[in-house]
Design an enzyme around this catalytic site. Structure first.
Site, short mmCIF file in Angstrom:
data_model
loop_
_atom_site.label_atom_id
_atom_site.label_comp_id
_atom_site.label_asym_id
_atom_site.label_seq_id
_atom_site.Cartn_x
_atom_site.Cartn_y
_atom_site.Cartn_z
N MET A 44 0.84 -1.20 0.00
CA MET A 44 0.00 0.00 0.00
C MET A 44 0.88 1.26 0.00
SD MET A 44 -3.46 -0.86 2.00
CE MET A 44 -2.91 -0.50 3.64
N LEU A 47 6.71 2.96 1.45
CA LEU A 47 7.67 1.85 1.48
C LEU A 47 8.79 2.10 2.50
CD1 LEU A 47 8.07 0.71 -2.24
CD2 LEU A 47 6.29 0.16 -0.57
N HIS A 48 9.17 1.01 3.17
CA HIS A 48 10.21 1.08 4.21
C HIS A 48 11.07 -0.17 4.11
CE1 HIS A 48 7.57 -1.80 6.16
NE2 HIS A 48 6.57 -0.92 6.13
N HIS A 51 9.35 -3.55 3.39
CA HIS A 51 9.01 -3.78 1.98
C HIS A 51 10.28 -4.10 1.18
CE1 HIS A 51 5.63 -0.93 3.18
NE2 HIS A 51 4.97 -1.99 2.76
N GLY A 166 4.63 -10.31 3.86
CA GLY A 166 5.30 -10.27 5.15
C GLY A 166 4.60 -11.10 6.22
N LYS A 168 4.72 -10.18 9.10
CA LYS A 168 4.26 -9.16 10.06
C LYS A 168 2.74 -9.20 10.18
CE LYS A 168 3.89 -4.22 10.63
NZ LYS A 168 2.53 -4.01 10.10
N ASP A 169 2.06 -9.36 9.04
CA ASP A 169 0.60 -9.40 9.05
C ASP A 169 0.18 -10.87 8.99
OD1 ASP A 169 0.04 -6.42 8.76
OD2 ASP A 169 1.47 -6.81 7.16
N ARG A 207 2.74 3.18 8.85
CA ARG A 207 2.02 4.06 9.77
C ARG A 207 2.95 4.66 10.83
NH1 ARG A 207 -2.34 -0.10 8.85
NH2 ARG A 207 -4.12 1.05 8.02
P1 AMP Z 1 1.48 -2.91 3.42
O1 AMP Z 1 2.08 -1.94 2.49
O2 AMP Z 1 1.50 -2.48 4.84
O3 AMP Z 1 0.17 -3.43 2.96
O4 AMP Z 1 2.46 -4.16 3.36
C1 AMP Z 1 2.78 -4.78 2.15
C2 AMP Z 1 3.52 -6.06 2.43
O5 AMP Z 1 4.69 -5.78 3.19
C3 AMP Z 1 2.70 -7.02 3.27
O6 AMP Z 1 2.92 -8.33 2.79
C4 AMP Z 1 3.26 -6.84 4.64
O7 AMP Z 1 3.11 -7.98 5.45
C5 AMP Z 1 4.71 -6.58 4.34
N1 AMP Z 1 5.34 -5.85 5.44
C6 AMP Z 1 4.94 -4.66 5.98
N2 AMP Z 1 5.73 -4.32 7.00
C7 AMP Z 1 6.65 -5.31 7.12
C8 AMP Z 1 7.74 -5.54 8.02
N3 AMP Z 1 8.05 -4.69 8.99
N4 AMP Z 1 8.46 -6.68 7.85
C9 AMP Z 1 8.16 -7.56 6.87
N5 AMP Z 1 7.15 -7.38 6.01
C10 AMP Z 1 6.41 -6.29 6.12
#
Ligand code: AMP
Length: 537
Positions: A44, A47-48, A51, A166, A168-169, A207
């Protein structure tokens, strides 16, 4: 970073040049030109480093790497942070270096409608209700339906060979694995990536950028509270209510507002009243304007995989390779029965339960050790019998020995002692049903008798033995199956909550890949490596 260009300015996505895709037709054009497997990282944005780790994993697996940046409206409820979610496309492009293409779909591109309401989610793949009864499920009604919906649409369009996500989720990952058709039907593989954290332990999250410095300091208490629970487990605590309360109490004393702290089974996401093996302690808190998630996998022992099945299904090879891959010890319990059979033959002990057998079992010293390459070495009364137990006369005797209740009792006790600290891939006939009913993964390997006879013949030839005709081998296998299945003591059968894996026509590597994937649905990659110590019995 790589140079990047909007498609249309480049003929082909060449290596080193990142392409920015802003429409479905640009995406389709890029996909058509890519010419090989696509490894897809859906995000979404914002990016960090988390990602970036996903992108590295996608790159490491070969193929073309496509990152999507799409803040999906159907997974946000009214009052949630859809409008304030971090949106920085230029920064995302910078952060997505080492990617072949970044795709920025609009809401219309995905939903064909500028204002999709959550009823769109209702037309997505059905969700298993049990997976959304815990953790974030009750707090974010409709959220996982929205995630499933958008992922189904993204995968339909991209048709990737691999999707990288990830750990993480974890709940999202679990819902997608069990409900997203492309993953369930194995049209696409999923590569899970362990949680990437900041220096103070907080998971990297888009976030986090919305927190003030003091809120950010408060947020770091979240992983600390989970660390307290882990310390309590190490000190012997197993009650989930106590572990959950420990986390709550620590966080309630701060400005963090707790939605839940819950211990659940990693695969079913059902609450665990008691920690036995591996469980997930998940927490969600509000800090200022932001809701943050974190979790810790708690282990009361190292994981156990139990592999059962009749002879000749490739069990030994699969178990050995899987154990080596996961850094776990290979416990070949069949070898223990063979060693006892060897000892009985050496002592001319009739194959029946009697006082002499009792005496033999009580005085026997059975020792297991593991060589440099993880191979199991077995000694009985000081004699290394690792090779001798494979002789045909032992093979012919072992089913009747294994059916003796006295033998089973002694060996089962010893196997359970090995299992106390876990860290095993055990193979046998009753691992998942009788010896390790709480194993994290229980597998029942099968193959047709004809296939198993062929494998047995090849195995004997490789050991320098002359195999009997295939028909004879097949008859022996059928007889052994019958004995194993009908014996009164722990007969061979599949565990109710086990996974059946048929091995006809698939390579050993494929079976090991499948089992590794099944294991990581229950125990995250992030929990490795285990303390790789030899168990003491
Ligand atoms: P998001 O942009 O938050 O929807 O995350 C996109 C993808 O990145 C998802 O598969 C998340 O699980 C993964 N992700 C987000 N934060 C992390 C993190 N700190 N470590 C590993 N994967 C992550």
């Amino acid at each position: 970073m790589n140079g990047h260009a909007v498609l249309g300015n480049v003929d082909m996505p060449t290596k080193g040049a990142m392409v920015i895709l802003r429409s479905n037709s640009e995406l389709d054009q890029w996909l058509a030109a890519a010419g090989g497997p696509i490894h897809f990282v859906p995000t979404m944005g914002g990016l960090h480093r988390g990602h970036q780790q996903l992108i590295r994993a996608a790159r490491g697996a070969g193929g073309r790497v496509l990152v999507s940046v799409f803040v999906n409206p159907t997974q946000f409820a009214a009052g949630e942070d859809f409008t304030t979610y971090p949106r920085h496309p230029d920064r995302d492009i910078q952060q997505a270096a080492d990617t072949d293409a970044v795709w920025f779909p609009t809401v219309e591109h995905i939903y064909g409608d500028a204002n999709p309401d959550r009823s769109h989610a209702g037309s997505g793949p059905p969700i298993k209700p049990s997976l959304i009864q815990t953790l974030c499920g009750p707090w974010r009604p409709g959220h996982f339906e929205g995630v499933l919906m958008v992922m189904a649409r993204l995968l339909e369009r991209v048709q990737p060979a691999l999707v990288v996500m990830g750990e993480k989720d974890w709940q999202q990952l679990t819902v997608l694995r069990q409900c997203l058709p492309a993953l369930c039907e194995k049209r696409c593989r999923l590569l899970p990536v362990p949680v990437v954290r900041e220096g103070d332990g907080l998971p990297c999250s888009s976030r986090n950028s919305r927190l003030s410095p003091s809120q950010r300091r408060q947020a770091a208490l979240l992983p600390q509270a989970l660390g307290d629970a882990e310390a309590a487990v190490q000190a012997g605590e197993r009650r989930s209510a106590v572990l959950e309360q420990l986390v709550r109490a620590r966080l309630d004393a701060t400005e963090l507002r707790v939605d839940y702290a819950q211990l659940v089974h990693p695969l079913t996401l059902q609450p665990c009243p008691h920690l036995d093996g591996v469980a997930l302690l998940g927490v969600a808190v509000h800090v200022g304007p932001v809701r943050l998630l974190d979790h810790r996998f708690l282990l009361s022992r190292q994981p156990i995989i139990a592999i059962d099945g009749p002879a000749g299904t490739g069990k030994s090879t699969v178990t050995r390779l899987l154990a080596a891959r996961l850094g776990l010890l290979h416990l070949d319990t069949g070898a223990m029965y063979r060693a006892v059979a060897w000892l009985m033959l050496e002592n001319r002990q009739p194959i029946r339960s009697d006082a002499a057998l009792q005496q033999l079992l009580e005085t026997m010293e059975l020792r297991l050790a593991w060589g440099d390459h993880g191979q199991q070495v077995i000694c009985i009364n000081g004699v290394d019998v690792s090779d001798a137990i494979r002789l045909p006369r032992v093979t012919a005797t072992v089913p009747r020995v294994a059916a003796l209740p006295q033998v089973r009792q002694v060996l089962t006790r010893q196997q359970r002692a090995f299992g106390q600290q876990g860290g095993l891939v055990s193979e046998g006939r009753d691992m998942g049903t009788a010896v390790f009913p709480n194993a994290e993964l229980k597998v029942y390997l099968t193959a047709t008798a004809a296939e198993r006879a062929r494998r047995r013949a090849a195995d004997m030839t490789q050991r320098g033995q002359t195999p009997p005709p295939l028909a004879t081998l097949e008859a022996q296998i059928a007889e052994r199956d019958h004995l194993d299945r009908t014996r009164t003591e722990a007969p061979l059968r599949q565990a109710e909550d086990g996974v059946v894996v048929a091995t006809d026509g698939i390579t050993v590597e494929q079976v090991v890949d499948d089992l590794e994937e099944l294991f990581h649905q229950r125990v995250p990659r992030g929990a490795e490596p285990w303390a790789n110590t030899e168990p003491v019995a």
